[in-house]
Scaffold this motif. Structure first.
Motif, PDB file in Angstrom:
ATOM      1  N   TYR A 103      -1.375  66.505  53.748  1.00  0.00           N
ATOM      2  CA  TYR A 103      -0.698  67.271  52.696  1.00  0.00           C
ATOM      3  C   TYR A 103       0.759  66.846  52.587  1.00  0.00           C
ATOM      4  CZ  TYR A 103       1.674  71.181  50.456  1.00  0.00           C
ATOM      5  OH  TYR A 103       2.462  71.932  49.641  1.00  0.00           O
ATOM      6  N   ASP A 104       1.461  66.816  53.722  1.00  0.00           N
ATOM      7  CA  ASP A 104       2.881  66.442  53.713  1.00  0.00           C
ATOM      8  C   ASP A 104       3.077  65.026  53.180  1.00  0.00           C
ATOM      9  OD1 ASP A 104       3.655  68.904  54.716  1.00  0.00           O
ATOM     10  OD2 ASP A 104       3.642  68.223  56.812  1.00  0.00           O
ATOM     11  N   LYS A 105       2.204  64.100  53.604  1.00  0.00           N
ATOM     12  CA  LYS A 105       2.314  62.708  53.171  1.00  0.00           C
ATOM     13  C   LYS A 105       2.114  62.589  51.662  1.00  0.00           C
ATOM     14  CE  LYS A 105       0.407  58.157  53.981  1.00  0.00           C
ATOM     15  NZ  LYS A 105      -0.796  57.538  53.563  1.00  0.00           N
ATOM     16  N   LEU A 106       1.067  63.226  51.127  1.00  0.00           N
ATOM     17  CA  LEU A 106       0.799  63.156  49.690  1.00  0.00           C
ATOM     18  C   LEU A 106       1.905  63.834  48.890  1.00  0.00           C
ATOM     19  CD1 LEU A 106      -3.029  63.886  49.634  1.00  0.00           C
ATOM     20  CD2 LEU A 106      -1.908  61.695  49.211  1.00  0.00           C
ATOM     21  N   ASN A 107       2.367  64.966  49.364  1.00  0.00           N
ATOM     22  CA  ASN A 107       3.426  65.699  48.676  1.00  0.00           C
ATOM     23  C   ASN A 107       4.688  64.851  48.582  1.00  0.00           C
ATOM     24  OD1 ASN A 107       4.458  68.098  47.412  1.00  0.00           O
ATOM     25  ND2 ASN A 107       5.659  68.410  49.278  1.00  0.00           N
ATOM     26  N   TYR A 108       5.020  64.142  49.658  1.00  0.00           N
ATOM     27  CA  TYR A 108       6.221  63.308  49.683  1.00  0.00           C
ATOM     28  C   TYR A 108       6.048  62.050  48.823  1.00  0.00           C
ATOM     29  CZ  TYR A 108       9.825  60.153  51.395  1.00  0.00           C
ATOM     30  OH  TYR A 108      10.863  59.270  51.478  1.00  0.00           O
ATOM     31  N   GLU A 109       4.932  61.333  49.011  1.00  0.00           N
ATOM     32  CA  GLU A 109       4.734  60.062  48.324  1.00  0.00           C
ATOM     33  C   GLU A 109       4.580  60.196  46.816  1.00  0.00           C
ATOM     34  OE1 GLU A 109       1.424  58.111  50.171  1.00  0.00           O
ATOM     35  OE2 GLU A 109       2.595  57.559  51.940  1.00  0.00           O
ATOM     36  N   TYR A 110       3.940  61.258  46.365  1.00  0.00           N
ATOM     37  CA  TYR A 110       3.677  61.420  44.936  1.00  0.00           C
ATOM     38  C   TYR A 110       4.554  62.488  44.289  1.00  0.00           C
ATOM     39  CZ  TYR A 110      -0.341  58.517  45.924  1.00  0.00           C
ATOM     40  OH  TYR A 110      -1.148  57.489  46.313  1.00  0.00           O
ATOM     41  N   ASN A 111       5.508  63.041  45.051  1.00  0.00           N
ATOM     42  CA  ASN A 111       6.444  64.038  44.542  1.00  0.00           C
ATOM     43  C   ASN A 111       5.713  65.148  43.783  1.00  0.00           C
ATOM     44  OD1 ASN A 111       8.938  65.164  44.208  1.00  0.00           O
ATOM     45  ND2 ASN A 111       9.450  63.975  42.387  1.00  0.00           N
ATOM     46  N   LEU A 112       4.799  65.800  44.476  1.00  0.00           N
ATOM     47  CA  LEU A 112       3.930  66.795  43.850  1.00  0.00           C
ATOM     48  C   LEU A 112       4.498  68.213  43.850  1.00  0.00           C
ATOM     49  CD1 LEU A 112       0.546  65.442  45.189  1.00  0.00           C
ATOM     50  CD2 LEU A 112       1.421  65.275  42.859  1.00  0.00           C
ATOM     51  N   ASP A 113       5.732  68.366  44.296  1.00  0.00           N
ATOM     52  CA  ASP A 113       6.419  69.657  44.256  1.00  0.00           C
ATOM     53  C   ASP A 113       5.613  70.755  44.961  1.00  0.00           C
ATOM     54  OD1 ASP A 113       8.667  71.169  43.597  1.00  0.00           O
ATOM     55  OD2 ASP A 113       7.790  71.862  41.702  1.00  0.00           O
ATOM     56  N   ASP A 114       5.083  70.429  46.141  1.00  0.00           N
ATOM     57  CA  ASP A 114       4.315  71.355  46.979  1.00  0.00           C
ATOM     58  C   ASP A 114       3.028  71.859  46.319  1.00  0.00           C
ATOM     59  OD1 ASP A 114       6.130  71.172  49.098  1.00  0.00           O
ATOM     60  OD2 ASP A 114       7.388  72.752  48.252  1.00  0.00           O
ATOM     61  N   LEU A 115       2.541  71.134  45.328  1.00  0.00           N
ATOM     62  CA  LEU A 115       1.286  71.506  44.661  1.00  0.00           C
ATOM     63  C   LEU A 115       0.292  70.353  44.769  1.00  0.00           C
ATOM     64  CD1 LEU A 115       2.776  73.211  41.480  1.00  0.00           C
ATOM     65  CD2 LEU A 115       1.780  74.331  43.473  1.00  0.00           C
ATOM     66  N   VAL A 116      -0.134  70.062  45.977  1.00  0.00           N
ATOM     67  CA  VAL A 116      -1.056  68.958  46.223  1.00  0.00           C
ATOM     68  C   VAL A 116      -2.477  69.434  45.917  1.00  0.00           C
ATOM     69  CG1 VAL A 116      -1.941  67.338  47.938  1.00  0.00           C
ATOM     70  CG2 VAL A 116       0.455  68.039  48.011  1.00  0.00           C
ATOM     71  N   PRO A 117      -3.163  68.765  44.992  1.00  0.00           N
ATOM     72  CA  PRO A 117      -4.536  69.175  44.679  1.00  0.00           C
ATOM     73  C   PRO A 117      -5.465  68.975  45.883  1.00  0.00           C
ATOM     74  CG  PRO A 117      -3.666  67.688  42.992  1.00  0.00           C
ATOM     75  CD  PRO A 117      -2.701  67.680  44.127  1.00  0.00           C
ATOM     76  N   ILE A 118      -6.388  69.887  46.045  1.00  0.00           N
ATOM     77  CA  ILE A 118      -7.312  69.829  47.168  1.00  0.00           C
ATOM     78  C   ILE A 118      -8.129  68.546  47.131  1.00  0.00           C
ATOM     79  CG2 ILE A 118      -9.377  70.910  48.160  1.00  0.00           C
ATOM     80  CD1 ILE A 118      -8.157  73.603  47.384  1.00  0.00           C
ATOM     81  N   TYR A 119      -8.527  68.100  45.941  1.00  0.00           N
ATOM     82  CA  TYR A 119      -9.345  66.887  45.878  1.00  0.00           C
ATOM     83  C   TYR A 119      -8.596  65.684  46.443  1.00  0.00           C
ATOM     84  CZ  TYR A 119      -6.942  65.064  41.703  1.00  0.00           C
ATOM     85  OH  TYR A 119      -6.028  64.563  40.827  1.00  0.00           O
ATOM     86  N   ARG A 120      -7.267  65.649  46.287  1.00  0.00           N
ATOM     87  CA  ARG A 120      -6.500  64.543  46.862  1.00  0.00           C
ATOM     88  C   ARG A 120      -6.466  64.633  48.386  1.00  0.00           C
ATOM     89  NH1 ARG A 120      -1.334  62.608  43.358  1.00  0.00           N
ATOM     90  NH2 ARG A 120      -2.497  62.165  41.458  1.00  0.00           N
ATOM     91  N   ILE A 121      -6.353  65.839  48.899  1.00  0.00           N
ATOM     92  CA  ILE A 121      -6.370  66.022  50.358  1.00  0.00           C
ATOM     93  C   ILE A 121      -7.727  65.584  50.903  1.00  0.00           C
ATOM     94  CG2 ILE A 121      -6.285  67.713  52.237  1.00  0.00           C
ATOM     95  CD1 ILE A 121      -4.266  69.288  50.500  1.00  0.00           C
ATOM     96  N   ARG A 122      -8.806  65.980  50.233  1.00  0.00           N
ATOM     97  CA  ARG A 122     -10.152  65.590  50.675  1.00  0.00           C
ATOM     98  C   ARG A 122     -10.330  64.084  50.670  1.00  0.00           C
ATOM     99  NH1 ARG A 122     -13.330  70.014  47.154  1.00  0.00           N
ATOM    100  NH2 ARG A 122     -13.134  71.756  48.590  1.00  0.00           N
ATOM    101  N   ARG A 123      -9.842  63.421  49.626  1.00  0.00           N
ATOM    102  CA  ARG A 123      -9.983  61.968  49.537  1.00  0.00           C
ATOM    103  C   ARG A 123      -9.168  61.250  50.614  1.00  0.00           C
ATOM    104  NH1 ARG A 123      -9.375  61.119  43.040  1.00  0.00           N
ATOM    105  NH2 ARG A 123     -11.368  62.035  42.471  1.00  0.00           N
ATOM    106  N   ALA A 124      -8.007  61.805  50.949  1.00  0.00           N
ATOM    107  CA  ALA A 124      -7.115  61.142  51.903  1.00  0.00           C
ATOM    108  C   ALA A 124      -7.464  61.438  53.341  1.00  0.00           C
ATOM    109  CB  ALA A 124      -5.667  61.551  51.615  1.00  0.00           C
ATOM    110  N   CYS A 125      -8.156  62.533  53.594  1.00  0.00           N
ATOM    111  CA  CYS A 125      -8.536  62.875  54.970  1.00  0.00           C
ATOM    112  C   CYS A 125      -9.641  61.951  55.436  1.00  0.00           C
ATOM    113  CB  CYS A 125      -9.035  64.317  55.055  1.00  0.00           C
ATOM    114  SG  CYS A 125      -7.715  65.522  55.165  1.00  0.00           S
TER     115      CYS A 125
END
Length: 130
Positions: A103-125
């Motif tokens: 979550y932290d990595k995706l939020n930082y890399e894509y500048n998602l403003d603390d709104l990381v979609p669950i599907y992205r977390i699932r794909r990255a895990c």
């Protein structure tokens, strides 16, 4: 009940179940760990199947309790396509740590403003296998 008497006696002899009698009522309890090992081996058997068209709630609930009590160790180390290194995750705490790191990595890399979609977390895990 008479159809299964021989099986119950065999399970009791193996130490997989404990039989207790209270008046005219007979209670069967799965012992741990021997009973859990015998149950697990039976459920993994290709010959195991329910004979009737409807599974009683007692059997289904007992199976659910057994599954919830399992200490599952997840499969071999894997890595996702996103470069997130996987590993054997043996507890919820380890999974939680991995998910929060992703979550932290995706939020930082894509500048998602603390709104990381669950599907992205699932794909990255890392893909987990039980």
């Amino acid at each position: 009940m008479a159809d299964y008497q021989g099986i119950l006696e065999d399970l009791e002899a193996q130490g997989a179940i404990a039989v207790s009698k209270k008046g005219s009522a007979i209670s069967y309890t799965l012992t741990s760990p021997t009973g859990l090992e015998v149950l697990g081996a039976g459920l993994r058997s290709k010959e195991f199947k329910f004979e009737e068209t409807i599974v009683g709630t007692l059997a289904a609930n007992a199976l659910l309790r057994w599954i919830s009590d399992l200490n599952v160790v997840l499969g071999a180390p894997v890595a996702s396509g996103n470069g997130v290194k996987g590993g054997v995750i043996g507890s919820y705490e380890e999974f939680k740590t991995v998910a929060l790191d992703v979550y932290d990595k995706l939020n930082y890399e894509y500048n998602l403003d603390d709104l990381v979609p669950i599907y992205r977390i699932r794909r990255a895990c890392p893909k987990l296998t039980i």
